[in-house]
Design a protein around this motif. Sequence first.
Motif, PDB file in Angstrom:
ATOM      1  N   ALA A 105       0.868  -1.179   0.000  1.00 57.89           N
ATOM      2  CA  ALA A 105       0.000   0.000   0.000  1.00 57.89           C
ATOM      3  C   ALA A 105       0.905   1.229   0.000  1.00 57.89           C
ATOM      4  O   ALA A 105       1.884   1.285   0.748  1.00 57.89           O
ATOM      5  CB  ALA A 105      -0.915   0.008   1.220  1.00 57.89           C
ATOM      6  N   VAL A 106       0.565   2.184  -0.837  1.00 61.53           N
ATOM      7  CA  VAL A 106       1.372   3.389  -1.000  1.00 61.53           C
ATOM      8  C   VAL A 106       0.492   4.608  -0.805  1.00 61.53           C
ATOM      9  O   VAL A 106      -0.680   4.617  -1.206  1.00 61.53           O
ATOM     10  CB  VAL A 106       2.004   3.441  -2.414  1.00 61.53           C
ATOM     11  CG1 VAL A 106       2.735   4.757  -2.639  1.00 61.53           C
ATOM     12  CG2 VAL A 106       2.942   2.271  -2.633  1.00 61.53           C
ATOM     13  N   THR A 107       1.037   5.636  -0.191  1.00 60.68           N
ATOM     14  CA  THR A 107       0.401   6.944  -0.227  1.00 60.68           C
ATOM     15  C   THR A 107       1.485   7.984  -0.444  1.00 60.68           C
ATOM     16  O   THR A 107       2.547   7.934   0.175  1.00 60.68           O
ATOM     17  CB  THR A 107      -0.427   7.221   1.046  1.00 60.68           C
ATOM     18  OG1 THR A 107      -1.157   8.438   0.869  1.00 60.68           O
ATOM     19  CG2 THR A 107       0.434   7.326   2.289  1.00 60.68           C
ATOM     20  N   SER A 108       1.242   8.892  -1.372  1.00 64.46           N
ATOM     21  CA  SER A 108       2.274   9.838  -1.803  1.00 64.46           C
ATOM     22  C   SER A 108       1.754  11.267  -1.771  1.00 64.46           C
ATOM     23  O   SER A 108       0.774  11.585  -2.468  1.00 64.46           O
ATOM     24  CB  SER A 108       2.728   9.468  -3.227  1.00 64.46           C
ATOM     25  OG  SER A 108       3.658  10.392  -3.721  1.00 64.46           O
ATOM     26  N   MET A 109       2.361  12.100  -0.938  1.00 70.28           N
ATOM     27  CA  MET A 109       2.014  13.523  -0.833  1.00 70.28           C
ATOM     28  C   MET A 109       0.542  13.726  -0.468  1.00 70.28           C
ATOM     29  O   MET A 109      -0.133  14.603  -1.002  1.00 70.28           O
ATOM     30  CB  MET A 109       2.365  14.257  -2.127  1.00 70.28           C
ATOM     31  CG  MET A 109       3.821  14.129  -2.535  1.00 70.28           C
ATOM     32  SD  MET A 109       4.979  14.598  -1.208  1.00 70.28           S
ATOM     33  CE  MET A 109       4.697  16.370  -1.110  1.00 70.28           C
ATOM     34  N   VAL A 110       0.070  12.906   0.470  1.00 71.28           N
ATOM     35  CA  VAL A 110      -1.332  12.947   0.877  1.00 71.28           C
ATOM     36  C   VAL A 110      -1.484  13.239   2.368  1.00 71.28           C
ATOM     37  O   VAL A 110      -2.322  14.045   2.770  1.00 71.28           O
ATOM     38  CB  VAL A 110      -2.030  11.612   0.526  1.00 71.28           C
ATOM     39  CG1 VAL A 110      -3.438  11.555   1.114  1.00 71.28           C
ATOM     40  CG2 VAL A 110      -2.071  11.420  -0.986  1.00 71.28           C
TER      41      VAL A 110
END
Length: 204
Positions: A105-110
Amino acid sequence: MKRKNHYYDGRFYRRFIDPNLQEVREIIADYLPNRASLIDIGCGTGALLFHLAPKCSRLIGIELSPRMIDSANTEKRNRRLNHVEFRLADASRLSMFKDREFDAAVTSMVLHEMPQSARRPVIREMKRIARQLIIADYAIPQPGTKDGLITYPIEFAAGPSHFKGFLSFRRTGGLPGLLNSMGLEIESSTLNRSRTIQVVKLKS
């Protein structure tokens, strides 16, 4: 589910913001094994998933902005990618996915734009549905360079609620502060060339 509707969603973000995050997408790609299944939390226009499409077997993007989803689906159709999917959903409540359903699972600039109270529930859901977590966001503190100093006016221009989130993210120590408060350990950490964005892979 409270949907997002920012002036920069969709076409503006794809044209002016996405190009500046190419290096971050490359760092994230390096953290992933080939043929991984992946869910992207706060996927925006889908730029990260399109970048990862040749490498990953299954890609799902979660987003609260209908305009971002529309932009992502338009690009998906143009690229004819059948293993990429976008859903309008609240990342703090992902009951439609099973435990450990994804390799990553990835989250980027959130996280920095969220209210402080929303960050932990989102990370807990990411941890539940995926074997590996990768997170990219602003390095705290920002460097005293031109690139670091411009972060603040950019975040201010994004709107009051966005800027309030950024200030709380900075005040609480960025990614290390948040992850430490949740008892989560960083396995690997990489800064982009300007040293403004940190990408971390958490210990499984």
